[in-house]
Design an enzyme around this catalytic site. Sequence first.
Site, PDB file in Angstrom:
ATOM      1  N   SER A 101       0.870  -1.185   0.000  1.00 28.22           N
ATOM      2  CA  SER A 101       0.000   0.000   0.000  1.00 28.22           C
ATOM      3  C   SER A 101       0.898   1.224   0.000  1.00 28.22           C
ATOM      4  O   SER A 101       2.082   1.130   0.366  1.00 28.22           O
ATOM      5  CB  SER A 101      -0.848  -0.019   1.274  1.00 28.22           C
ATOM      6  OG  SER A 101      -1.447   1.243   1.503  1.00 28.22           O
ATOM      7  N   TYR A 143      -2.943  -1.198  10.223  1.00 25.44           N
ATOM      8  CA  TYR A 143      -2.812  -1.340   8.767  1.00 25.44           C
ATOM      9  C   TYR A 143      -1.471  -0.762   8.301  1.00 25.44           C
ATOM     10  O   TYR A 143      -0.750  -1.404   7.522  1.00 25.44           O
ATOM     11  CB  TYR A 143      -3.990  -0.637   8.089  1.00 25.44           C
ATOM     12  CG  TYR A 143      -4.114  -0.879   6.608  1.00 25.44           C
ATOM     13  CD1 TYR A 143      -4.651  -2.073   6.115  1.00 25.44           C
ATOM     14  CD2 TYR A 143      -3.707   0.080   5.681  1.00 25.44           C
ATOM     15  CE1 TYR A 143      -4.778  -2.286   4.743  1.00 25.44           C
ATOM     16  CE2 TYR A 143      -3.828  -0.123   4.315  1.00 25.44           C
ATOM     17  CZ  TYR A 143      -4.367  -1.307   3.849  1.00 25.44           C
ATOM     18  OH  TYR A 143      -4.489  -1.522   2.491  1.00 25.44           O
TER      19      TYR A 143
HETATM   20  P1  NAD Z   1     -11.349  -6.457  -0.992  1.00 21.69           P
HETATM   21  O1  NAD Z   1     -11.936  -6.434   0.368  1.00 21.69           O
HETATM   22  O2  NAD Z   1     -12.183  -6.027  -2.144  1.00 21.69           O
HETATM   23  O3  NAD Z   1     -10.755  -7.896  -1.312  1.00 21.69           O
HETATM   24  C1  NAD Z   1      -9.989  -8.613  -0.358  1.00 21.69           C
HETATM   25  C2  NAD Z   1     -10.103 -10.101  -0.646  1.00 21.69           C
HETATM   26  O4  NAD Z   1      -9.320 -10.796   0.350  1.00 21.69           O
HETATM   27  C3  NAD Z   1     -11.542 -10.632  -0.528  1.00 21.69           C
HETATM   28  O5  NAD Z   1     -11.840 -11.457  -1.644  1.00 21.69           O
HETATM   29  C4  NAD Z   1     -11.534 -11.421   0.780  1.00 21.69           C
HETATM   30  O6  NAD Z   1     -12.456 -12.513   0.794  1.00 21.69           O
HETATM   31  C5  NAD Z   1     -10.080 -11.902   0.820  1.00 21.69           C
HETATM   32  N1  NAD Z   1      -9.679 -12.282   2.171  1.00 21.69           N
HETATM   33  C6  NAD Z   1      -9.830 -11.559   3.314  1.00 21.69           C
HETATM   34  N2  NAD Z   1      -9.403 -12.262   4.361  1.00 21.69           N
HETATM   35  C7  NAD Z   1      -8.962 -13.457   3.899  1.00 21.69           C
HETATM   36  C8  NAD Z   1      -8.401 -14.622   4.490  1.00 21.69           C
HETATM   37  N3  NAD Z   1      -8.219 -14.707   5.814  1.00 21.69           N
HETATM   38  N4  NAD Z   1      -8.052 -15.654   3.699  1.00 21.69           N
HETATM   39  C9  NAD Z   1      -8.238 -15.587   2.358  1.00 21.69           C
HETATM   40  N5  NAD Z   1      -8.780 -14.518   1.738  1.00 21.69           N
HETATM   41  C10 NAD Z   1      -9.130 -13.467   2.490  1.00 21.69           C
HETATM   42  O7  NAD Z   1     -10.031  -5.543  -0.883  1.00 21.69           O
HETATM   43  P2  NAD Z   1      -9.129  -4.775  -1.984  1.00 21.69           P
HETATM   44  O8  NAD Z   1      -9.355  -3.327  -1.832  1.00 21.69           O
HETATM   45  O9  NAD Z   1      -9.238  -5.421  -3.312  1.00 21.69           O
HETATM   46  O10 NAD Z   1      -7.689  -5.062  -1.345  1.00 21.69           O
HETATM   47  C11 NAD Z   1      -6.830  -6.084  -1.829  1.00 21.69           C
HETATM   48  C12 NAD Z   1      -5.441  -5.795  -1.297  1.00 21.69           C
HETATM   49  O11 NAD Z   1      -5.004  -4.511  -1.747  1.00 21.69           O
HETATM   50  C13 NAD Z   1      -5.369  -5.748   0.243  1.00 21.69           C
HETATM   51  O12 NAD Z   1      -4.150  -6.337   0.672  1.00 21.69           O
HETATM   52  C14 NAD Z   1      -5.379  -4.267   0.531  1.00 21.69           C
HETATM   53  O13 NAD Z   1      -4.782  -3.960   1.758  1.00 21.69           O
HETATM   54  C15 NAD Z   1      -4.585  -3.735  -0.646  1.00 21.69           C
HETATM   55  N6  NAD Z   1      -4.793  -2.322  -0.920  1.00 21.69           N
HETATM   56  C16 NAD Z   1      -6.038  -1.832  -1.165  1.00 21.69           C
HETATM   57  C17 NAD Z   1      -6.198  -0.459  -1.404  1.00 21.69           C
HETATM   58  C18 NAD Z   1      -7.533   0.148  -1.674  1.00 21.69           C
HETATM   59  O14 NAD Z   1      -7.637   1.388  -1.619  1.00 21.69           O
HETATM   60  N7  NAD Z   1      -8.569  -0.609  -1.982  1.00 21.69           N
HETATM   61  C19 NAD Z   1      -5.080   0.377  -1.386  1.00 21.69           C
HETATM   62  C20 NAD Z   1      -3.816  -0.170  -1.123  1.00 21.69           C
HETATM   63  C21 NAD Z   1      -3.688  -1.531  -0.894  1.00 21.69           C
END
Ligand code: NAD
Length: 241
Positions: free
Chosen positions: A124, A137
């Site tokens: 991130s 986080y």
């Molecule tokens: P999201 O919530 O849309 O998707 C996350 C996925 O992870 C889901 O499918 C969920 O079922 C799965 N998951 C959660 N816990 C789990 C577990 N214990 N075992 C297996 N699967 C599990 O989130 P996103 O926004 O697509 O985020 C994906 C990644 O990107 C994360 O690591 C997040 O921190 C990172 N990220 C997101 C953003 C943002 O702004 N959305 C920014 C920077 C980084």
Amino acid sequence: MTKVCVITGGSSGIGLSIVKLFIENNYRVFNLDLTPSSTGDFCQCDVTDVTQVRNIIDHIASEHTIDVLVSNAGIHFSANIENTSEEALEKVFNINVKGAYAAIKSVLPHMKTQHSGSIILMASDQALIAKHNSFAYNLSKAALASIAKTTALDYASFNIRANAVCPGTIETPLYHNAINNYCDKSGADKTQVHAEEAALQPLNRLGQPEEVAELVLFLASDNAKFITGSLQVIDGGYTAQ
Ligand code: NAD
């Protein structure tokens, strides 16, 4: 030839966009997630269960060469250090950091044997900068940046690359949940908060999951074969401020 990618958290948001783009680019994708998905080869998995992750990855590796691992599963938690309970800290750490440890540790023996592999961690912009009310986080994402660098150094001699992707604010269910939680607690208006969030970005908009997927596809490819140990920022200019 079809290449193989293993991803965690590929059922939603950024992960789902990665699964779709990799399939479009002739990859077979195994998606280890808690939530079922019909896109790619779904493997029911809780990434906090290290043995379960290892068993699934060993099974995939017994039939396929794993070319790419995308360790993407993650959760957000909003609170400063005083309001972060030990349970909340452990939950964020277990999914975001121990989950990555489990997946990376499981693919490495196979990638070492084949003398190739690309590992991509979804960190991130909060691996590089802190944001308010994000104690657990922030900590977890800084840890992922460290894991990418350490893995890159320790496994370069096996021709295994490891890089972290550092997205800014990307419009996914995780983002919308975070905004909804904030508005529920504060009484703020969601549309206004969303507009304010976009205005904080130099490019005046949020990122889209498909844009992050394009960067991951590049890092996975041979076009990125001299890139390892890097933190790849994709944030519309946010951390340049
Ligand atoms: P999201 O919530 O849309 O998707 C996350 C996925 O992870 C889901 O499918 C969920 O079922 C799965 N998951 C959660 N816990 C789990 C577990 N214990 N075992 C297996 N699967 C599990 O989130 P996103 O926004 O697509 O985020 C994906 C990644 O990107 C994360 O690591 C997040 O921190 C990172 N990220 C997101 C953003 C943002 O702004 N959305 C920014 C920077 C980084």
